[in-house]
Design a protein around this motif. Structure first.
Motif, PDB file in Angstrom:
ATOM      1  N   LEU A 302       9.716  36.905 -75.961  1.00 23.94           N
ATOM      2  CA  LEU A 302       8.456  37.264 -76.786  1.00 23.94           C
ATOM      3  C   LEU A 302       8.299  35.999 -78.171  1.00 23.94           C
ATOM      4  N   HIS A 303       9.093  36.147 -78.516  1.00 19.93           N
ATOM      5  CA  HIS A 303       9.668  34.992 -80.062  1.00 19.93           C
ATOM      6  C   HIS A 303       8.639  33.798 -79.795  1.00 19.93           C
ATOM      7  N   LEU A 304       8.497  33.069 -78.716  1.00 19.62           N
ATOM      8  CA  LEU A 304       8.035  31.894 -77.713  1.00 19.62           C
ATOM      9  C   LEU A 304       6.334  32.752 -77.540  1.00 19.62           C
ATOM     10  N   GLU A 305       5.950  33.024 -77.322  1.00 22.94           N
ATOM     11  CA  GLU A 305       4.395  33.867 -77.473  1.00 22.94           C
ATOM     12  C   GLU A 305       4.047  34.547 -78.655  1.00 22.94           C
ATOM     13  N   ILE A 306       4.851  34.821 -80.148  1.00 21.09           N
ATOM     14  CA  ILE A 306       4.553  35.293 -80.889  1.00 21.09           C
ATOM     15  C   ILE A 306       3.936  33.846 -81.768  1.00 21.09           C
ATOM     16  N   ILE A 307       5.358  32.484 -81.766  1.00 21.34           N
ATOM     17  CA  ILE A 307       4.672  31.423 -82.516  1.00 21.34           C
ATOM     18  C   ILE A 307       3.707  30.831 -82.266  1.00 21.34           C
ATOM     19  N   GLN A 308       3.382  30.762 -80.821  1.00 17.92           N
ATOM     20  CA  GLN A 308       2.433  29.715 -80.187  1.00 17.92           C
ATOM     21  C   GLN A 308       1.392  30.534 -80.408  1.00 17.92           C
ATOM     22  N   GLU A 309       1.215  31.310 -80.908  1.00 19.44           N
ATOM     23  CA  GLU A 309      -0.569  32.397 -81.043  1.00 19.44           C
ATOM     24  C   GLU A 309      -0.806  32.210 -82.165  1.00 19.44           C
ATOM     25  N   ARG A 310       0.905  32.491 -82.779  1.00 18.75           N
ATOM     26  CA  ARG A 310       0.589  32.019 -85.012  1.00 18.75           C
ATOM     27  C   ARG A 310       0.018  30.495 -85.175  1.00 18.75           C
ATOM     28  N   LEU A 311       0.954  29.920 -84.299  1.00 20.62           N
ATOM     29  CA  LEU A 311       0.017  28.278 -84.851  1.00 20.62           C
ATOM     30  C   LEU A 311      -1.251  27.758 -84.684  1.00 20.62           C
ATOM     31  N   GLU A 312      -1.762  29.306 -83.146  1.00 21.31           N
ATOM     32  CA  GLU A 312      -3.678  28.745 -83.034  1.00 21.31           C
ATOM     33  C   GLU A 312      -3.562  29.937 -83.782  1.00 21.31           C
ATOM     34  N   ARG A 313      -3.738  30.955 -84.570  1.00 19.58           N
ATOM     35  CA  ARG A 313      -4.571  31.578 -85.435  1.00 19.58           C
ATOM     36  C   ARG A 313      -4.288  31.167 -86.922  1.00 19.58           C
ATOM     37  N   GLU A 314      -3.235  30.743 -87.188  1.00 18.92           N
ATOM     38  CA  GLU A 314      -3.086  30.784 -88.799  1.00 18.92           C
ATOM     39  C   GLU A 314      -3.127  29.200 -89.005  1.00 18.92           C
ATOM     40  N   PHE A 315      -2.995  28.328 -87.598  1.00 19.77           N
ATOM     41  CA  PHE A 315      -2.923  26.644 -88.162  1.00 19.77           C
ATOM     42  C   PHE A 315      -4.606  26.401 -88.047  1.00 19.77           C
ATOM     43  N   ASP A 316      -5.110  26.601 -86.536  1.00 17.92           N
ATOM     44  CA  ASP A 316      -6.030  26.090 -85.672  1.00 17.92           C
ATOM     45  C   ASP A 316      -5.140  25.238 -84.852  1.00 17.92           C
ATOM     46  N   MET A 317      -3.802  24.805 -84.563  1.00 21.46           N
ATOM     47  CA  MET A 317      -3.850  24.114 -83.743  1.00 21.46           C
ATOM     48  C   MET A 317      -3.452  24.792 -82.129  1.00 21.46           C
ATOM     49  N   THR A 318      -4.660  23.638 -81.489  1.00 24.38           N
ATOM     50  CA  THR A 318      -3.636  24.156 -79.946  1.00 24.38           C
ATOM     51  C   THR A 318      -2.938  23.376 -79.120  1.00 24.38           C
ATOM     52  N   VAL A 319      -1.866  24.391 -78.166  1.00 17.23           N
ATOM     53  CA  VAL A 319      -0.255  23.799 -78.349  1.00 17.23           C
ATOM     54  C   VAL A 319      -0.488  23.579 -76.860  1.00 17.23           C
ATOM     55  N   ILE A 320       0.223  22.735 -76.513  1.00 15.27           N
ATOM     56  CA  ILE A 320       0.654  23.139 -74.655  1.00 15.27           C
ATOM     57  C   ILE A 320       2.260  23.077 -74.890  1.00 15.27           C
TER      58      ILE A 320
END
Length: 555
Positions: A302-320
């Motif tokens: 869950l922590h992994l999912e949340i970090i990925q979501e926060r990177l995309e929402r708060e910093f506009d970073m699309t990551v793999i």
């Protein structure tokens, strides 16, 4: 946080200060709201280190959850005063009498000492505040001693730099003081100090026992560490504050920018996010398939999912994100006492030199209704779990304890547990030790090229099954090309499974109407040679969902 509202969970702990009048006297209360989920237990441990008491809030409709018990034990270890509260008593489905008995059994308190409350109707809220004032001891500390303040959280403000949240243990901090961070030894000026109300309130000084924020204009996120001690440069304290535990990541995964040019921007985003979530651990790494990125440590899926979501929402970073795995210990034959830490499947030594591999085991605690014991046990045994204990908390609620490999709960365990128990099971775990296991590295080859980001370390018994499922899943997700694409799963040089994505073909014989068969054969042979040449030089683009598909192999 929008994410918290969408998922209905608390992700970040939040500190706030309030004044309350009791029997004609003014009291100042510093409160911290913490998450309950096992993946955010580090937030809880940081808050507990900064507190004197804890409210044990139990839902009157759902009763005691597994994470409630683990967080309670954490609070008891730190000698906090526990105030039991029965919440949501206004719900039609509430079972106050039954849940009160459960709390009494757990804490050994009297039924009268449990406060019945409802956040919705406001019932019992005044009783809770009275209990805090009467039972929780006031902060201890010496105002005359050198400044000692514990950093328990921080956030990044793009205009003002890092805002540090701290609790003063001894001494006091004034606006304009020259302060020092104990771990880095660097000096700064306290440009602004204040307390955390609904909005920040500036103050001239923060005294012993108070909680506040500090702005020093620090722009580099790496200079502030959660758990560090703030002291004065002119009159420093002789020793830092003790008892703050370091984070132990459980699950590791690679995070890569979709565009390699965004690598530095991703690093800056991760550092800012780490300020706000100290349980995120990352180190740079590179992959042949994905370029430069980071190997990150998380407390759970869950922590992994949340970090990925926060990177995309708060910093506009699309990551793999690559396939998550846990940290293993490998030992080579020539030096069987030297530990090689394997956080990435590519770090595993050559099988011919390998002596043994150890994997982390956990003690899993599952609380469920007695009607679902069979289904839960079947799931845990399938995941290589061994049952160690079974306790009936009430006539229809049972706590099951298993010893399980951490790697087995990384992927889909939590979702499947909720499915087999129809949402009635709660799950919590604590690390045990490393145990010897038969593990092999399964490589995925696409068009005869190994894709390191899809490699996985799995148990020998599951290797064939997982390899076959991964090939089938990738066949669905990778788009067809002008040439055949073989997808293979291999252990070392041995291929254990194969699927082929058929080429998009043009009907080259369409123009041959009638005539000799040799004309058609000639055209088909020519096309075959072209496809073969294409396959040798062709590159296969792997879509983002292919990397995450491995997590949902059972869907």
């Amino acid at each position: 946080m929008d994410l918290e509202r969408e998922r209905g969970i608390t992700i970040k702990s939040h500190a706030i200060q309030m004044e309350y009048k009791h029997k004609g006297e003014e009291y100042v209360l510093n409160l911290v709201d913490t998450p309950g989920h096992v993946d955010f237990s580090y937030e809880v441990s940081r808050s507990i280190a900064a507190c004197e008491g804890a409210l044990l809030v139990v839902d009157a409709a759902q009763s005691i959850q597994a994470q409630t018990i683990s967080n309670l034990y954490l609070a008891l270890e730190h000698d906090l005063e526990i105030i039991p509260i029965l919440n949501k008593v206004d719900l039609p489905s509430a079972k106050p009498e039954e849940v009160t008995d459960n709390i009494v059994d757990l804490l050994g308190c009297t039924p009268e000492s449990i406060i019945r409350a409802s956040g919705k109707t406001g019932v019992g809220v005044e009783n809770i505040l009275t209990a805090i004032i009467e039972k929780v001891p006031p902060p201890r500390g010496n105002l005359k001693a050198p400044l000692q303040a514990l950093i328990f959280d921080s956030v990044y403000n793009p205009f003002r730099g890092v805002e540090t949240y701290f609790r003063v243990v001894n001494g006091k901090i004034n606006k304009g003081d020259k302060i020092k961070f104990y771990s880095t030894g660097k000096d700064y000026y306290a440009d602004e100090v204040g307390t955390l109300k609904l909005k920040k309130q500036k103050k001239d000084s923060i005294n012993t026992g108070d909680v506040g924020y500090l702005i020093t204009g620090i722009k580099d996120a790496r200079e502030v560490k959660v758990g560090d001690t703030i002291t004065l440069s002119d009159n420093p304290t002789s020793k830092p504050i003790q008892g703050f535990e370091h984070v132990k990541p459980m699950v590791f995964a690679g995070i890569y920018p979709v565009d390699t040019e965004d690598y530095e921007e991703l690093r800056a985003s991760m550092e800012k996010l780490q300020l706000n979530d100290a349980s995120l651990v990352f180190t740079p790494e590179s992959s042949a398939a994905l370029g430069f990125g980071f190997r990150c440590g998380f407390l759970g899926m869950l922590h992994l999912e949340i970090i990925q979501e926060r990177l995309e929402r708060e910093f506009d970073m699309t990551v793999i994100t690559t396939v998550p795995n846990v940290s293993y210990h490998a030992y080579e034959k020539k030096s069987s006492d030297k530990v090689i830490k394997v956080n990435n499947p590519s770090d595993l030594p050559d099988p011919t030199k390998l002596d043994r591999v150890e994997e982390p085991y956990i003690k899993a605690s599952i609380i469920t209704k007695s009607g679902y014991i069979g289904a839960v046990m079947t799931l845990c045994i399938e995941k290589r779990g061994e049952i160690t204990n079974q306790i009936y908390l009430t006539s229809d609620r049972v706590e099951l304890t298993f010893d399980m490999p951490l790697s087995e709960i990384v992927f889909d365990f939590y979702d499947r547990l909720k499915t087999v128990s129809r949402g009635y099971a709660s799950f919590d775990y604590t690390p045990l030790e490393m145990r010897v296991s038969k593990l092999v590295k399964v490589d995925i080859l696409i068009n005869s090229n190994s894709v390191d980001a899809l490699s996985a370390l799995v148990h020998t018994d599951n290797a064939y099954n997982i390899g076959k499922k991964m090939c089938e899943k990738l066949k669905e997700l990778i788009p067809r090309q002008q040439f055949d694409i073989p997808i293979q799963a291999a252990i070392g040089t041995k291929i254990i499974s194969r699927e082929t994505i058929k080429a998009l073909r043009k009907d080259v014989t369409a123009k041959c109407y009638g005539g000799d068969i040799s004309r058609k054969r000639k055209l088909l042979e020519k096309q075959k040679k072209g496809k073969k040449r294409m396959r040798q030089v062709g590159n296969v683009e792997i879509p983002q969902q292919a990397f995450m598909a491995v997590l949902k192999l059972n869907d």
